[in-house]
Scaffold this motif. Structure first.
Motif, short mmCIF file in Angstrom:
data_model
loop_
_atom_site.label_atom_id
_atom_site.label_comp_id
_atom_site.label_asym_id
_atom_site.label_seq_id
_atom_site.Cartn_x
_atom_site.Cartn_y
_atom_site.Cartn_z
N ALA A 1 -5.22 6.40 0.12
CA ALA A 1 -4.87 5.90 -1.22
C ALA A 1 -4.26 4.51 -1.12
N LYS A 2 -3.35 4.34 -0.15
CA LYS A 2 -2.71 3.03 0.03
C LYS A 2 -3.74 1.98 0.42
N SER A 3 -4.70 2.37 1.26
CA SER A 3 -5.75 1.43 1.67
C SER A 3 -6.63 1.03 0.48
N VAL A 4 -6.88 1.97 -0.43
CA VAL A 4 -7.67 1.64 -1.62
C VAL A 4 -6.95 0.57 -2.44
N ALA A 5 -5.63 0.77 -2.65
CA ALA A 5 -4.86 -0.17 -3.47
C ALA A 5 -4.63 -1.51 -2.78
N ASP A 6 -4.40 -1.46 -1.46
CA ASP A 6 -4.02 -2.69 -0.74
C ASP A 6 -5.20 -3.44 -0.13
N GLU A 7 -6.30 -2.74 0.14
CA GLU A 7 -7.42 -3.38 0.82
C GLU A 7 -8.69 -3.41 -0.05
N THR A 8 -9.16 -2.23 -0.47
CA THR A 8 -10.40 -2.18 -1.25
C THR A 8 -10.28 -2.98 -2.54
N MET B 1 -7.99 -5.28 -3.21
CA MET B 1 -7.53 -6.66 -3.01
C MET B 1 -8.58 -7.59 -2.42
N ALA B 2 -9.51 -7.07 -1.65
CA ALA B 2 -10.48 -7.93 -0.97
C ALA B 2 -11.25 -8.84 -1.93
#
Length: 243
Positions: A147-154, A156-157
């Motif tokens: 979930a954090k990766s979705v918000a911070d990476e997916t 944001m890219a």
């Protein structure tokens, strides 16, 4: 000549009274107009059936909003897991993406039972700060690190590549749907780091406010110097006109 200069001084007084209110209006608008667009949880409407995207910042096209909504609705029908996206322009003073999302999550889903199969992803478009909150049933598939990766990476890219909000939410939607459908996590998008050669960065809120203040100061200086310069010109010309 002397009569003409007297008229100039009379006009000087009128100009001062015209400029100063204008300066004050610019000062007030520059310093206080920005917070007027801030969004608090209380300004977000109650959740209605079949609402999957609340685009308060108006950064998602209608076509993509419809596409995302259709995909999230299909996910809910097939799995019982529900995802909502929220965008706001600016958060209230002292609010963070995490505190805002948590408060909105509890407003929309006030009980543990109602929260269980829910996921809420939000972003404020001034800072591009994002946060995601998930219920206990969703966590069984969507682990906190994912979930954090979705918000911070997916999410944001595409934003780092030119504020591509439509692409950001399409990518986030695809990844969340895959995971919550029981499929393997596709992971964050692969990004190639770019070197910034010339400064083309988006102005921050502080820089915009600083520019407004600089304009105000400049107008205040002009309102002071112009009448003084006129006065000294008058003094310089007066002896010759008397002669």
């Amino acid at each position: 000549m002397k009569q003409l200069l007297n008229q100039v001084f009379n006009w000087k007084k009128h100009i001062q009274w015209l400029i100063l209110p204008l300066v004050m209006m610019i000062l007030v608008s520059g310093l206080f107009a920005t917070p007027a667009f801030a969004t608090g949880v209380y300004q977000i409407p109650n959740l209605t059936p079949n609402t999957w995207v609340v685009d308060e910042a108006e950064v998602i096209s209608r076509a993509n909003e419809a596409k995302i909504s259709s995909s999230l609705e299909e996910l809910a029908k097939q799995t019982g897991n529900e995802v909502r996206f929220v965008t706001v322009r600016r958060l209230d003073y002292g609010e963070t993406p995490e505190s805002f999302t948590k408060a909105l999550f509890e407003k929309w889903f006030p009980t543990t039972e109602a929260q269980a199969n829910q996921a809420l992803l939000m972003i404020d478009t001034v800072t591009n700060g994002s946060a995601i909150i998930t219920g206990e049933q969703v966590k069984s598939l969507l682990k906190d690190e994912i979930a954090k990766s979705v918000a911070d990476e997916t999410l944001m890219a595409p934003l780092r590549d030119g504020d591509k909000y439509n692409q950001a939410f399409l990518d986030a939607s695809d990844r969340l749907i895959a995971v919550l459908s029981g499929e393997p996590d596709p992971g964050p998008p692969q990004t190639v780091e770019k070197v910034q050669v010339e400064g083309t960065f988006k102005k921050t809120e502080a820089e915009e406010k600083g520019n407004a203040i600089a304009w105000v100061v400049g107008l205040l200086i002009a309102a002071t110097i112009i009448p003084m310069a006129t006065y000294y010109i008058y003094l310089a010309i007066q002896p010759s006109s008397n002669g």
